[in-house]
Scaffold this active site. Structure first.
Site, PDB file in Angstrom:
ATOM      1  N   LYS A  50       0.607  -1.291  -0.055  1.00 26.43           N
ATOM      2  CA  LYS A  50       0.040  -0.094  -0.108  1.00 26.43           C
ATOM      3  C   LYS A  50       0.765   1.131   0.006  1.00 26.43           C
ATOM      4  CE  LYS A  50      -4.280  -1.577   1.997  1.00 26.43           C
ATOM      5  NZ  LYS A  50      -5.343  -1.553   2.970  1.00 26.43           N
TER       6      LYS A  50
ATOM      7  N   LYS B 253      -4.149 -11.025  -5.593  1.00 25.23           N
ATOM      8  CA  LYS B 253      -5.499 -11.420  -5.104  1.00 25.23           C
ATOM      9  C   LYS B 253      -6.562 -10.425  -5.627  1.00 25.23           C
ATOM     10  CE  LYS B 253      -5.145  -8.338  -1.151  1.00 25.23           C
ATOM     11  NZ  LYS B 253      -5.697  -7.773   0.120  1.00 25.23           N
TER      12      LYS B 253
ATOM     13  N   LYS C  19     -10.263  -4.687  -3.572  1.00 27.00           N
ATOM     14  CA  LYS C  19     -11.004  -3.482  -3.780  1.00 27.00           C
ATOM     15  C   LYS C  19     -10.271  -2.433  -4.153  1.00 27.00           C
ATOM     16  CE  LYS C  19     -13.731  -4.026   0.488  1.00 27.00           C
ATOM     17  NZ  LYS C  19     -13.913  -3.558   1.904  1.00 27.00           N
TER      18      LYS C  19
HETATM   19  P1  TYM Z   1     -10.108  -6.290   4.753  1.00 32.79           P
HETATM   20  O1  TYM Z   1     -11.359  -5.498   5.175  1.00 32.79           O
HETATM   21  O2  TYM Z   1      -9.172  -5.846   3.723  1.00 32.79           O
HETATM   22  O3  TYM Z   1     -10.660  -7.577   4.188  1.00 32.79           O
HETATM   23  C1  TYM Z   1     -11.780  -8.255   4.944  1.00 32.79           C
HETATM   24  C2  TYM Z   1     -11.660  -9.853   4.974  1.00 32.79           C
HETATM   25  O4  TYM Z   1     -11.712 -10.190   3.542  1.00 32.79           O
HETATM   26  C3  TYM Z   1     -10.588 -11.135   3.518  1.00 32.79           C
HETATM   27  N1  TYM Z   1     -10.097 -10.848   2.051  1.00 32.79           N
HETATM   28  C4  TYM Z   1      -9.938 -12.188   1.199  1.00 32.79           C
HETATM   29  N2  TYM Z   1     -10.153 -13.187   1.375  1.00 32.79           N
HETATM   30  C5  TYM Z   1     -10.050 -14.231   0.121  1.00 32.79           C
HETATM   31  N3  TYM Z   1      -9.588 -13.765  -1.038  1.00 32.79           N
HETATM   32  C6  TYM Z   1      -9.386 -12.547  -1.037  1.00 32.79           C
HETATM   33  N4  TYM Z   1      -8.855 -12.065  -2.368  1.00 32.79           N
HETATM   34  C7  TYM Z   1      -9.694 -11.262  -0.091  1.00 32.79           C
HETATM   35  N5  TYM Z   1      -9.480 -10.178   0.135  1.00 32.79           N
HETATM   36  C8  TYM Z   1      -9.840  -9.829   1.340  1.00 32.79           C
HETATM   37  C9  TYM Z   1      -9.426 -10.542   4.393  1.00 32.79           C
HETATM   38  O5  TYM Z   1      -8.435 -11.446   4.681  1.00 32.79           O
HETATM   39  C10 TYM Z   1     -10.086 -10.261   5.608  1.00 32.79           C
HETATM   40  O6  TYM Z   1     -10.365 -11.391   6.162  1.00 32.79           O
HETATM   41  N6  TYM Z   1      -7.212  -5.510   8.767  1.00 32.79           N
HETATM   42  C11 TYM Z   1      -8.334  -6.309   8.415  1.00 32.79           C
HETATM   43  C12 TYM Z   1      -9.719  -6.039   9.113  1.00 32.79           C
HETATM   44  C13 TYM Z   1      -9.436  -6.160  10.562  1.00 32.79           C
HETATM   45  C14 TYM Z   1      -9.636  -7.432  11.214  1.00 32.79           C
HETATM   46  C15 TYM Z   1      -9.554  -7.125  12.679  1.00 32.79           C
HETATM   47  C16 TYM Z   1      -9.782  -8.900  10.977  1.00 32.79           C
HETATM   48  C17 TYM Z   1      -9.363  -5.373  11.444  1.00 32.79           C
HETATM   49  N7  TYM Z   1      -9.287  -5.913  12.700  1.00 32.79           N
HETATM   50  C18 TYM Z   1      -9.630  -8.282  13.774  1.00 32.79           C
HETATM   51  C19 TYM Z   1      -9.872  -9.654  12.001  1.00 32.79           C
HETATM   52  C20 TYM Z   1      -9.472  -9.528  13.272  1.00 32.79           C
HETATM   53  C21 TYM Z   1      -8.811  -5.760   6.757  1.00 32.79           C
HETATM   54  O7  TYM Z   1      -8.263  -4.982   6.379  1.00 32.79           O
HETATM   55  O8  TYM Z   1      -9.364  -6.674   6.194  1.00 32.79           O
END
Ligand code: TYM
Length: 327
Positions: free
Chosen positions: A111, A193, A196
């Site tokens: 990022k 991957k 968004k």
């Molecule tokens: P975020 O919002 O980027 O993504 C949310 C969840 O979706 C999963 N994910 C994917 N899984 C499979 N294939 C993909 N292409 C893909 N893209 C995204 C991510 O692995 C995630 O599980 N930092 C985290 C959010 C967060 C969090 C937490 C998660 C904040 N605090 C505490 C668990 C526990 C994030 O930005 O996810």
């Protein structure tokens, strides 16, 4: 009951990667785990957000969780910013986290690429806030997609370090990453991957894409060379498309490969778009209904925040005592 916790950022929309990597596995855990599932709005602002859009996206995220089957009676469903202990604990953890370990976070490196020193402190410290999210609630398992594994490992390291320095306080969490679906790849580039923040909307299927858009995106998805509908290490595009097909239909990849022996790519893609649309239509209808009831959504989030706050305050009080600021 085992305690599980996960969260998603309320940015724009959720895509099928978010669904298969995190939402679906979290919903399944509700059966035999005590789940907390929340909306990480303070993570979302690590990159610029328009306030009015962020507000809508938070409600949309809550509606999506509910449409997916999150039961707010048994699961604690809330908004991160409503529980101020998250940022408070993040500060304490910032003081034991090392710049070097944060610099090694691959998501930060991705990022921050090309942004030099103008990258925000928030983006740099983001994994520490995530560690606070997890550690506040005695979380044992964290269902996430593959890309979040390194962040959950940081949360483990910080818990172990804090416990060592200040006495047993935090449970050390483990990531829970499913075998198929933890890394859905981009439709326009199966080596990266689904994301968004991809430059082109051709990269992903949003949960809110209409039927025509889904057909166009699947038709336009990159394929591997040759003519067989088969996955494997040398066939990243079909491995991804077959995984998506398999996750939606709950059929094995092998069974799908067998069904398509001798068929054309266009047959497979047409069917994949159809199963996606059949699955998305009722989900979208449910999400829309929840979105229309904004006051109910707010009431559910408030109630969840109250429950979360009770646990978080207890844990934070103990942290203040342990580090020596409680008089
Ligand atoms: P975020 O919002 O980027 O993504 C949310 C969840 O979706 C999963 N994910 C994917 N899984 C499979 N294939 C993909 N292409 C893909 N893209 C995204 C991510 O692995 C995630 O599980 N930092 C985290 C959010 C967060 C969090 C937490 C998660 C904040 N605090 C505490 C668990 C526990 C994030 O930005 O996810």
């Amino acid at each position: 009951m085992i305690k599980a916790l996960t969260a998603l950022q309320p940015t724009n929309f959720f895509h099928i990667g978010n669904w298969f990597g995190a939402i679906e596995p979290a919903v399944a855990l509700q059966r035999d785990h005590k789940l907390s599932m929340f909306i990480v709005d303070y993570h979302a602002i690590t990159v610029p957000q328009k306030p009015e859009e962020l507000r809508k996206n938070i409600l949309f995220a809550a509606a999506t969780y509910l449409a997916a089957g999150i039961d707010p009676k048994t699961t604690t469903l809330f908004q991160q910013s409503a529980v101020s202990e998250h940022t408070e604990l993040a500060w304490v953890l910032n003081c034991i986290a090392k710049v070097g370990e944060l610099e090694r976070m691959t998501q930060f490196k991705d990022k921050a690429k090309g942004k030099g020193e103008s990258v925000s402190m928030g983006l740099f410290g983001y994994p520490v806030l995530m560690a606070a999210d997890i550690l506040l609630y005695d979380t044992e398992v964290v269902p996430v997609g593959e890309d979040q594994k390194q962040h959950v490992e940081l949360a483990r390291d910080l818990a172990i370090r804090f416990n060592r320095d200040f006495g047993e306080t935090f449970v050390v969490p483990v990531p829970k990453i499913r075998e198929v679906g933890a890394r859905i790849m981009g439709l326009d580039d199966p080596m990266k991957k689904m994301s968004k923040s991809a430059p082109s909307a051709k990269n992903y299927i949003s949960l809110m894409d209409d039927a025509d858009t889904v057909v166009k995106k699947i038709k336009g998805a990159v394929t591997d060379s040759g003519s067989e509908i088969r996955g494997g290490n040398d066939r990243p595009a079909f491995s991804n498309l077959l995984a998506i097909y398999s996750l939606i239909t709950h059929r094995s990849v092998e069974a799908i490969e067998t069904e398509y022996i001798g068929k054309q790519y266009s047959d497979f893609k047409g069917d994949l778009a159809e199963v996606l649309n059949l699955w998305l239509a009722p989900l979208q209808a449910k999400i829309k209904t929840f979105v229309e009831h904004e006051n109910d959504l707010k009431a559910i989030l408030n109630e969840g925040a109250q429950r979360a706050r009770e646990q978080a305050q207890r844990r934070m009080k103990q942290v203040r005592e342990r580090i020596g600021v409680a008089l």
